[in-house]
Scaffold this active site. Sequence first.
Site, PDB file in Angstrom:
ATOM      1  N   HIS A  52       0.828  -1.219   0.000  1.00 50.43           N
ATOM      2  CA  HIS A  52       0.000   0.000   0.000  1.00 50.43           C
ATOM      3  C   HIS A  52       0.859   1.266   0.000  1.00 50.43           C
ATOM      4  O   HIS A  52       0.502   2.280   0.607  1.00 50.43           O
ATOM      5  CB  HIS A  52      -0.955   0.017   1.195  1.00 50.43           C
ATOM      6  N   ASN A 124     -10.239  -2.913   2.032  1.00 48.48           N
ATOM      7  CA  ASN A 124      -9.889  -2.856   0.617  1.00 48.48           C
ATOM      8  C   ASN A 124     -11.131  -2.544  -0.201  1.00 48.48           C
ATOM      9  O   ASN A 124     -12.231  -2.398   0.344  1.00 48.48           O
ATOM     10  CB  ASN A 124      -9.292  -4.194   0.161  1.00 48.48           C
TER      11      ASN A 124
END
Length: 474
Positions: A52, A124
């Site tokens: 990420h 997510n």
Amino acid sequence: MKKLTNDFGNIIADNQNSLSAGAKGPLLMQDYLLLEKLAHQNRERIPERTVHAKGSGAYGEIKITADLSAYTKAKIFQKGEVTPLFLRFSTVAGEAGAADAERDVRGFAIKFYTKEGNWDLVGNNTPTFFIRDAYKFPDFIHTQKRDPRTHLRSNNAAWDFWSLCPESLHQVTILMSDRGIPASYRHMHGFGSHTYSFINDKNERFWVKFHFKTQQGIKNLTNQEAAELIAKDRESHQRDLYNAIENKDFPKWKVQVQILAEKDIEKLGFNPFDLTKIWPHSFVPLMDIGEMILNKNPQNYFNEVEQAAFSPSNIVPGIGFSPDKMLQARIFSYPDAQRYRIGTNYHLLPVNRAKSEVNTYNVAGAMNFDSYKNDAAYYEPNSYDNSPKEDKSYLEPDLVLEGVAQRYAPLDNDFYTQPRALFNLMNDDQKTQLFHNIAASMEGVDEKIITRALKHFEKISPDYAKGIKKALEK
């Protein structure tokens, strides 16, 4: 006119020229301003996230419109409650300089600044994930990163792992579908993904999943559209989000939950804490509970987005964990990563700091600029009534467990039913895109790995495998 200073407020007379011994001579070590500038530049970056790394963020709020008091005592979920938040979107596999419009899962991490402390929901844009046991997580991420010898991304590594770990088929189907490349962060859903728990005033536990449905509509990119966009703008998602908020076109998401009573958990027919599976909406319907809006851009990207630190371990009364093995591991790994990446006292940075009162016996550590509040005692237990004390009324209900401690292999090896249901929901055009996306991602993959993967797709649906084979022949 503001006078230019160094980091300590000392006024600078000349910010254009170094101090040297003569016009053509060497530099002098006493030029502390030069040394300060160079030393600071060497330390301008912190370690990027191992996953990420590329992200965008914005501030906003969540408003609850439903009465959830039967399920949770969390104040954030009281009807009419409005709670400020910070949301960080991200891609997963790419480095900080990667393009936004790559085929990848998107991170959807929210920090809620509640009246009872920070609650982090680290999710997510997919309701599932590739694996269900965190023991495999480092290896999985290695397959998504660069080959240590070639320093190139490896389709071979990705498909080797996926074909040997068929629990990943559900998430692979989502990733390779038309939703694998969102057109922007505003045009995708978000999910808490894991199963969490609600605890009410009666100390009863309910299992819960969180959903955030975009009100901007779903928009996606094909491989070709994404390639053309990347050639023009590698920061397409960041630009879209920033500009929308600056233009007061504030993005919104409908907030929904799935709630399951503790006594009904076995009725699902599979492990409810398996991150590779969803809860069927037909059995556990979605409940509308509120709306989330993003309405303010950060003023400094590094301070507020790069240093934003999330962890599923940050929970508040009325919200708890579950036996989800992936969630259990993230409870440790996320704050551990933040301490390495940002520092021991990362929680004191403005974007991470709780807006509620904080009373702790944790002290000192590097870069601690907090004033110590516990005047009566700096340790616990202690004899002083005016010092912070534990409150046993916040204990969670017992969680009944059974079995002996060992390394258990999952009992549920149905890797195909839920991917089959998803495949059958797709129209012909979506299936065609799926076939071509998978075929494109198999370029350069060893034939034995492709053969193994196709056997799994055959078990999902013969049409699934047939479509991929046909696309591979083109």
